[in-house]
Scaffold this motif. Structure first.
Motif, PDB file in Angstrom:
ATOM      1  N   ILE A  44       0.846  -1.188   0.000  1.00  0.00           N
ATOM      2  CA  ILE A  44       0.000   0.000   0.000  1.00  0.00           C
ATOM      3  C   ILE A  44       0.883   1.241   0.000  1.00  0.00           C
ATOM      4  N   VAL A  45       0.405   2.294  -0.634  1.00  0.00           N
ATOM      5  CA  VAL A  45       1.129   3.567  -0.639  1.00  0.00           C
ATOM      6  C   VAL A  45       0.915   4.236   0.710  1.00  0.00           C
ATOM      7  N   ILE A  46       2.026   4.596   1.367  1.00  0.00           N
ATOM      8  CA  ILE A  46       1.906   5.263   2.659  1.00  0.00           C
ATOM      9  C   ILE A  46       2.516   6.662   2.670  1.00  0.00           C
ATOM     10  N   ALA A  47       3.178   7.048   1.567  1.00  0.00           N
ATOM     11  CA  ALA A  47       3.723   8.405   1.482  1.00  0.00           C
ATOM     12  C   ALA A  47       4.082   8.720   0.036  1.00  0.00           C
ATOM     13  N   MET A  48       4.119  10.026  -0.248  1.00  0.00           N
ATOM     14  CA  MET A  48       4.526  10.515  -1.562  1.00  0.00           C
ATOM     15  C   MET A  48       5.443  11.717  -1.344  1.00  0.00           C
ATOM     16  N   ALA A  49       6.419  11.892  -2.249  1.00  0.00           N
ATOM     17  CA  ALA A  49       7.324  13.036  -2.132  1.00  0.00           C
ATOM     18  C   ALA A  49       8.018  13.289  -3.458  1.00  0.00           C
ATOM     19  N   ASP A  50       8.559  14.489  -3.581  1.00  0.00           N
ATOM     20  CA  ASP A  50       9.286  14.874  -4.796  1.00  0.00           C
ATOM     21  C   ASP A  50      10.695  14.291  -4.860  1.00  0.00           C
ATOM     22  N   THR A  51      11.306  14.022  -3.685  1.00  0.00           N
ATOM     23  CA  THR A  51      12.692  13.552  -3.669  1.00  0.00           C
ATOM     24  C   THR A  51      12.814  12.287  -2.828  1.00  0.00           C
ATOM     25  N   LEU A  52      13.876  11.529  -3.084  1.00  0.00           N
ATOM     26  CA  LEU A  52      14.149  10.335  -2.285  1.00  0.00           C
ATOM     27  C   LEU A  52      14.455  10.703  -0.837  1.00  0.00           C
ATOM     28  N   GLU A  53      15.110  11.839  -0.644  1.00  0.00           N
ATOM     29  CA  GLU A  53      15.423  12.293   0.711  1.00  0.00           C
ATOM     30  C   GLU A  53      14.137  12.532   1.504  1.00  0.00           C
ATOM     31  N   ASP A  54      13.153  13.163   0.874  1.00  0.00           N
ATOM     32  CA  ASP A  54      11.874  13.401   1.541  1.00  0.00           C
ATOM     33  C   ASP A  54      11.146  12.090   1.836  1.00  0.00           C
ATOM     34  N   ILE A  55      11.244  11.137   0.922  1.00  0.00           N
ATOM     35  CA  ILE A  55      10.621   9.825   1.145  1.00  0.00           C
ATOM     36  C   ILE A  55      11.243   9.155   2.363  1.00  0.00           C
ATOM     37  N   GLU A  56      12.557   9.206   2.467  1.00  0.00           N
ATOM     38  CA  GLU A  56      13.239   8.590   3.612  1.00  0.00           C
ATOM     39  C   GLU A  56      12.834   9.259   4.917  1.00  0.00           C
ATOM     40  N   GLU A  57      12.636  10.576   4.887  1.00  0.00           N
ATOM     41  CA  GLU A  57      12.184  11.296   6.076  1.00  0.00           C
ATOM     42  C   GLU A  57      10.761  10.879   6.447  1.00  0.00           C
ATOM     43  N   HIS A  58       9.884  10.753   5.467  1.00  0.00           N
ATOM     44  CA  HIS A  58       8.518  10.271   5.721  1.00  0.00           C
ATOM     45  C   HIS A  58       8.564   8.873   6.335  1.00  0.00           C
ATOM     46  N   LYS A  59       9.386   8.012   5.767  1.00  0.00           N
ATOM     47  CA  LYS A  59       9.503   6.635   6.258  1.00  0.00           C
ATOM     48  C   LYS A  59       9.942   6.619   7.713  1.00  0.00           C
ATOM     49  N   ARG A  60      10.964   7.404   8.043  1.00  0.00           N
ATOM     50  CA  ARG A  60      11.466   7.465   9.407  1.00  0.00           C
ATOM     51  C   ARG A  60      10.371   7.910  10.380  1.00  0.00           C
ATOM     52  N   ARG A  61       9.663   8.972  10.006  1.00  0.00           N
ATOM     53  CA  ARG A  61       8.602   9.499  10.885  1.00  0.00           C
ATOM     54  C   ARG A  61       7.458   8.501  11.036  1.00  0.00           C
ATOM     55  N   LEU A  62       7.078   7.856   9.936  1.00  0.00           N
ATOM     56  CA  LEU A  62       5.986   6.881  10.000  1.00  0.00           C
ATOM     57  C   LEU A  62       6.353   5.687  10.880  1.00  0.00           C
ATOM     58  N   ILE A  63       7.582   5.227  10.778  1.00  0.00           N
ATOM     59  CA  ILE A  63       8.023   4.110  11.622  1.00  0.00           C
ATOM     60  C   ILE A  63       7.989   4.519  13.091  1.00  0.00           C
ATOM     61  N   GLU A  64       8.455   5.729  13.396  1.00  0.00           N
ATOM     62  CA  GLU A  64       8.414   6.220  14.776  1.00  0.00           C
ATOM     63  C   GLU A  64       6.978   6.276  15.291  1.00  0.00           C
ATOM     64  N   LEU A  65       6.066   6.817  14.477  1.00  0.00           N
ATOM     65  CA  LEU A  65       4.664   6.908  14.877  1.00  0.00           C
ATOM     66  C   LEU A  65       4.053   5.527  15.101  1.00  0.00           C
ATOM     67  N   ARG A  66       4.405   4.597  14.234  1.00  0.00           N
ATOM     68  CA  ARG A  66       3.862   3.240  14.376  1.00  0.00           C
ATOM     69  C   ARG A  66       4.348   2.594  15.664  1.00  0.00           C
ATOM     70  N   ILE A  67       5.630   2.750  15.966  1.00  0.00           N
ATOM     71  CA  ILE A  67       6.183   2.182  17.200  1.00  0.00           C
ATOM     72  C   ILE A  67       5.483   2.780  18.414  1.00  0.00           C
ATOM     73  N   GLU A  68       5.313   4.091  18.424  1.00  0.00           N
ATOM     74  CA  GLU A  68       4.621   4.757  19.538  1.00  0.00           C
ATOM     75  C   GLU A  68       3.191   4.244  19.680  1.00  0.00           C
ATOM     76  N   LEU A  70       1.889   1.351  18.615  1.00  0.00           N
ATOM     77  CA  LEU A  70       1.858  -0.047  19.054  1.00  0.00           C
ATOM     78  C   LEU A  70       2.186  -0.173  20.535  1.00  0.00           C
ATOM     79  N   LYS A  71       3.117   0.646  21.027  1.00  0.00           N
ATOM     80  CA  LYS A  71       3.441   0.634  22.457  1.00  0.00           C
ATOM     81  C   LYS A  71       2.221   1.023  23.284  1.00  0.00           C
ATOM     82  N   LYS A  72       1.504   2.044  22.835  1.00  0.00           N
ATOM     83  CA  LYS A  72       0.303   2.491  23.552  1.00  0.00           C
ATOM     84  C   LYS A  72      -0.753   1.395  23.560  1.00  0.00           C
ATOM     85  N   GLN A  73      -0.897   0.682  22.459  1.00  0.00           N
ATOM     86  CA  GLN A  73      -1.887  -0.394  22.370  1.00  0.00           C
ATOM     87  C   GLN A  73      -1.538  -1.526  23.331  1.00  0.00           C
TER      88      GLN A  73
END
Length: 77
Positions: A44-68, A70-73
């Motif tokens: 599934i598409v979980i982010a879009m960006a103009d550059t690979l650098e922006d995609i990597e930043e989105h990925k990092r933030r999304l992983i952090e949010l997911r971990i947080e 799941l911990k709360k759950q």
């Protein structure tokens, strides 16, 4: 199929626990082939960006949010 002003998409597969990055035009072409062949995919598409650098930043933030999240759950149970 090259699209002028193409951008990158970040995809995630829950079953494979993996990420992939593709250009939007490439992803659409692959999805057309998947549809024609009747294949099954769970990316599934979980982010879009103009550059690979922006995609990597989105990925990092999304992983952090997911971990947080799941911990709360886990703490609720």
């Amino acid at each position: 199929m090259e699209i002028k002003g193409d951008f990158f998409v970040l995809l995630h597969s829950e079953s494979q626990d993996s990420f992939t990055v593709e250009k939007m035009s490439d992803m659409v072409m692959k999805n057309m082939n998947v549809f024609i062949k009747g294949a099954k995919v769970d990316y599934i598409v979980i982010a879009m960006a103009d550059t690979l650098e922006d995609i990597e930043e989105h990925k990092r933030r999304l992983i952090e949010l997911r971990i947080e999240t799941l911990k709360k759950q886990v703490m609720k149970h």
